[in-house]
Design a protein around this motif. Sequence first.
Motif, PDB file in Angstrom:
ATOM      1  N   ASP A 116       0.838  -1.217   0.000  1.00  0.00           N
ATOM      2  CA  ASP A 116       0.000   0.000   0.000  1.00  0.00           C
ATOM      3  C   ASP A 116       0.864   1.256   0.000  1.00  0.00           C
ATOM      4  N   GLU A 117       1.953   1.216   0.772  1.00  0.00           N
ATOM      5  CA  GLU A 117       2.853   2.380   0.805  1.00  0.00           C
ATOM      6  C   GLU A 117       3.523   2.581  -0.553  1.00  0.00           C
ATOM      7  N   ARG A 118       3.890   1.458  -1.190  1.00  0.00           N
ATOM      8  CA  ARG A 118       4.497   1.576  -2.524  1.00  0.00           C
ATOM      9  C   ARG A 118       3.493   2.180  -3.498  1.00  0.00           C
ATOM     10  N   THR A 119       2.258   1.694  -3.441  1.00  0.00           N
ATOM     11  CA  THR A 119       1.218   2.202  -4.349  1.00  0.00           C
ATOM     12  C   THR A 119       0.992   3.701  -4.117  1.00  0.00           C
ATOM     13  N   ASP A 120       0.953   4.115  -2.853  1.00  0.00           N
ATOM     14  CA  ASP A 120       0.761   5.544  -2.548  1.00  0.00           C
ATOM     15  C   ASP A 120       1.892   6.382  -3.144  1.00  0.00           C
ATOM     16  N   ARG A 121       3.122   5.895  -2.987  1.00  0.00           N
ATOM     17  CA  ARG A 121       4.284   6.647  -3.486  1.00  0.00           C
ATOM     18  C   ARG A 121       4.247   6.723  -5.019  1.00  0.00           C
ATOM     19  N   ILE A 122       3.907   5.592  -5.653  1.00  0.00           N
ATOM     20  CA  ILE A 122       3.842   5.555  -7.123  1.00  0.00           C
ATOM     21  C   ILE A 122       2.748   6.511  -7.613  1.00  0.00           C
TER      22      ILE A 122
END
Length: 244
Positions: A116-122
Amino acid sequence: MAAIIELKNAGFSATEGRILQGVTVEFYEGRTTAIVGPSGGGKSTALKISAGLLVPDQGEVLYNGININTMNRSENLDFRRESAFVFQDSALWANQNLYQILELPLRIHYPQMTKDERTDRINAVTAEVGYRKDLRIRPALLSMGEQKLIGFARALLCNPTLLFLDEWTESLDEFSADRLVKIVKRKQKEGASILFVCHDMRIIKDIADYIVIIADGTVAFQETKEHILNDPELSNYLRMGMAL
Ligand SMILES: Nc1ncnc2c1ncn2[C@@H]1O[C@H](COP(=O)(O)OP(=O)(O)O)[C@@H](O)[C@H]1O
Ligand SMILES: [Mg+2]
């Protein structure tokens, strides 16, 4: 000022001959340097050597005083996280979708991040560069300009303090180019060091502190932007070099 990247007599040859003569140049921390000059003069090669993406066959390249090409694994990982490169041809993986391409640097440098954190950053970096379409498609379906935006988004992911930008506004409309210029200005305010290749005098005048002219595989001239633009002979030389 301290040099963040230093080329010491760095040279590079390919089968056809010498592409970069022994180049000696310092790029200072917190400064934005424009590398300009005629096509085929060696700008991309010099930028890739400065970023440790090409290994010179002569001389050396230092990052904060450490030789890039003999760094140990942990120094190399730090250098890779702290720096980022936007390629002239975007260089996106052909067999991955955009999400996977953007996820890879985060997986490598922030292994503790959740999905989820990766998706938010992307989502944050793609919104910042102005790419609002599907991320589950492969690069071949994008225009050259859209590929540039994804390449730029990838460079922003890990919050680099050193940016290498090669023809980063080429194939972009003016509105998109201005959006990237704004991002570069934000990085400047944050103290980032920036080395960029560009043919757009408007952008060079707007954001460069220092100009290095590369022609025939060597540094033909280097000075502050003000010095070059205030000297009629030098600025004329620059304009001619850009037109070649
Ligand atoms: N790996 C390579 N093999 C052969 N020739 C190359 C290679 N890389 C670059 N060149 C040639 O070296 C010259 C300088 O290239 P480059 O650094 O891309 O110039 P610039 O970015 O200033 O246009 C060009 O003539 C290019 O064709
Ligand atoms: Mg080039």
